[in-house]
Design a protein around this motif. Sequence first.
Motif, short mmCIF file in Angstrom:
data_model
loop_
_atom_site.label_atom_id
_atom_site.label_comp_id
_atom_site.label_asym_id
_atom_site.label_seq_id
_atom_site.Cartn_x
_atom_site.Cartn_y
_atom_site.Cartn_z
N LEU A 374 0.82 -1.29 -0.12
CA LEU A 374 0.05 -0.06 0.08
C LEU A 374 0.99 1.37 0.13
CD1 LEU A 374 -2.75 1.05 0.00
CD2 LEU A 374 -2.73 0.87 2.57
N GLY A 375 2.10 1.24 0.85
CA GLY A 375 2.78 2.38 0.70
C GLY A 375 3.46 2.81 -0.63
N ALA A 376 3.90 1.60 -1.21
CA ALA A 376 4.49 1.94 -2.67
C ALA A 376 3.42 2.52 -3.46
CB ALA A 376 4.99 0.47 -3.10
N ALA A 377 2.22 1.72 -3.53
CA ALA A 377 1.21 2.16 -4.29
C ALA A 377 0.89 3.69 -4.07
CB ALA A 377 -0.20 1.33 -4.34
N ILE A 378 0.64 4.05 -2.75
CA ILE A 378 0.27 5.35 -2.80
C ILE A 378 1.25 6.55 -3.10
CG2 ILE A 378 -0.41 7.03 -0.74
CD1 ILE A 378 -1.70 4.80 0.70
N LEU A 379 2.56 6.18 -2.71
CA LEU A 379 3.52 7.19 -2.87
C LEU A 379 4.27 7.25 -4.26
CD1 LEU A 379 5.75 6.91 0.38
CD2 LEU A 379 3.85 8.37 -0.25
N VAL A 380 3.90 5.93 -5.13
CA VAL A 380 4.41 6.35 -6.50
C VAL A 380 2.98 6.83 -7.18
CG1 VAL A 380 4.63 5.02 -8.51
CG2 VAL A 380 5.67 4.25 -6.29
N TRP A 381 1.74 6.56 -6.82
CA TRP A 381 0.80 7.18 -7.30
C TRP A 381 0.67 8.91 -7.04
CZ3 TRP A 381 -3.36 9.43 -4.66
CH2 TRP A 381 -4.62 9.58 -5.46
N LEU A 382 0.87 9.03 -6.04
CA LEU A 382 0.57 10.72 -5.66
C LEU A 382 1.42 11.46 -6.57
CD1 LEU A 382 -0.67 12.62 -3.69
CD2 LEU A 382 1.15 12.15 -2.33
N PRO A 383 2.82 11.54 -6.84
CA PRO A 383 3.53 12.31 -7.79
C PRO A 383 3.06 12.40 -9.05
CG PRO A 383 5.18 10.98 -6.45
CD PRO A 383 3.78 10.19 -6.23
N GLU A 384 2.53 11.15 -9.68
CA GLU A 384 1.99 11.19 -10.97
C GLU A 384 0.56 11.92 -11.00
OE1 GLU A 384 3.45 10.07 -13.33
OE2 GLU A 384 4.83 9.36 -12.18
N VAL A 385 -0.12 12.04 -9.92
CA VAL A 385 -1.35 12.80 -9.61
C VAL A 385 -1.21 14.39 -9.70
CG1 VAL A 385 -3.50 13.36 -8.43
CG2 VAL A 385 -2.71 10.82 -8.93
N LEU A 386 -0.01 14.54 -9.11
CA LEU A 386 0.41 16.03 -8.95
C LEU A 386 1.16 16.69 -10.29
CD1 LEU A 386 1.96 15.90 -5.42
CD2 LEU A 386 -0.26 16.86 -6.12
N ARG A 387 1.27 15.86 -11.33
CA ARG A 387 2.12 16.15 -12.29
C ARG A 387 1.57 17.39 -13.19
NH1 ARG A 387 5.33 13.72 -16.57
NH2 ARG A 387 5.32 11.89 -15.33
N ASP A 388 0.16 17.46 -13.31
CA ASP A 388 -0.51 18.56 -13.91
C ASP A 388 -0.63 19.91 -12.95
OD1 ASP A 388 -0.77 16.94 -16.24
OD2 ASP A 388 -2.73 15.97 -15.37
N PHE A 389 -0.23 19.62 -11.67
CA PHE A 389 -0.58 21.03 -10.77
C PHE A 389 0.69 21.11 -10.20
CE2 PHE A 389 -4.23 17.68 -10.65
CZ PHE A 389 -5.31 18.53 -11.19
N VAL A 390 1.58 20.59 -10.10
CA VAL A 390 3.01 20.89 -9.56
C VAL A 390 4.02 20.87 -10.32
CG1 VAL A 390 4.56 20.17 -7.33
CG2 VAL A 390 2.07 20.10 -7.25
N ASP A 391 4.94 21.93 -10.18
CA ASP A 391 6.24 21.90 -10.85
C ASP A 391 6.90 20.41 -10.95
OD1 ASP A 391 8.77 22.18 -12.18
OD2 ASP A 391 9.12 24.19 -11.23
#
Length: 446
Positions: A374-391
């Motif tokens: 679960l930790g790997a899934a969340i922390l890998v998924w989160l930066p990809e979700v932020l791709r369109d909103f964060v530098d």
Amino acid sequence: MKSPSTAAKLRRTAWYQQPRYTRLGALIALALVLTLMVGEQGNTRDLFYSVRTSLTGVNLWICLGGALVIWLVREFGSRQVSGAVGGIRSVHNLGPWKRAQEAFRTQPRVKWTVMIALLLAALFIPGQLTGYWQTVLIDQIATYALLAIGLNVVIGWAGLLDLGFVAFFAVGAYSAAFWTGSLPVEPPIVLNNFLIIPVAVVTCLIAGVLLGAPTLRLRGDYLAIVTLGFHEIVYLVAKNADGVTGGPAGARQVPKFSAFGYEWGLEKMPYWYLLVTLIVVLIIVFVRLEHSRVGRAWTAIREDEVAAAANGVDTVRFKLMAFAIGASTSGVAGVVYASKVGYFNPENFIILNSILVLSYVIFGGMGSIPGVLLGAAILVWLPEVLRDFVDPADRYMYLGALLVVMMIYRPQGVWPSRRRQRELKLTQEGIGDADAMTEPAGGAVR
């Protein structure tokens, strides 16, 4: 001799020394650091340009406001939320849910039914995703989940701090490139990728033993430094040995998996099915291993190595076994990754990746296989979700802020193991040490 009232005043804790306000100070400091890190870049003409512009802009108030909201909700709202949830449970009588949880723990049929349902969902739902998210799922989430499972053996079960785990990932990838003839050095025989998996496992087992043998007397920070040095050795050899590894150019045109005349090509889902199969097999093997004599020996070493040795545990053998088994898992991931991407170079195995795998294990819950997944899934998924909103340069900074908040309020992880959760609870109550069930210094707390 001081009066009782004077002694009571000396024992009294000031308001700013209370844990609640200590956590507030930590969150404010985190907000200021995050504001500086994601703010304007400095320049050589004005050394304080970044500080002056970052600490006076909107980002400062956003970060401070976010920190304050987290603190207020966690410190003053958690009890109200718990009380409301408890009231709802008492009103609506969620007895069936509790019975379902108990059935999952105690009845094998229920447990296997739920696990098979999750497995079927993992096999069929990804096929409905877009090509981009399928790539993220395979190249990052599944691969790093496999790495996290292996690192969990070393850190979560044996208690050996390893900061260079991705070095074994590199060994597995370069093994695949060598035995498929994708490196400047010709192999004695070209192997199919499926046959390379056991070869990479043996290679990483040997590498794990070579790393573990000189470090058997080291613990904690010293062991971490040695593993960090091992990673840098592997990275620099891969980068500078042009005639063997291809140097900075890396390995090119690594063949895809093939079986019975069928080559997987550019299709993504076959790699997903292979990774899911490998993860399921490793989970079954490691769960059995955790509850075996070997797993109990690892637990004894993690809690108190001196006491384990005094009670007859062969700490040398079991520590080497932990390094070797964890490394072999990373080698399997390296073979699959090399075949999937087709091209890689030493920059795919930088020290940041080792730190990220370590953060996945800690965030999910050390010692808990569902937790590290679960930790790997969340922390890998989160930066990809932020791709369109964060530098892109700032995405991992927000990830670090999330880890700091997590360590302040839930150090045991998202899905902790029962043993680890009990240890931390006893530590907070002053009954045990952080990683041992022994009495604290000065004797038992009465």
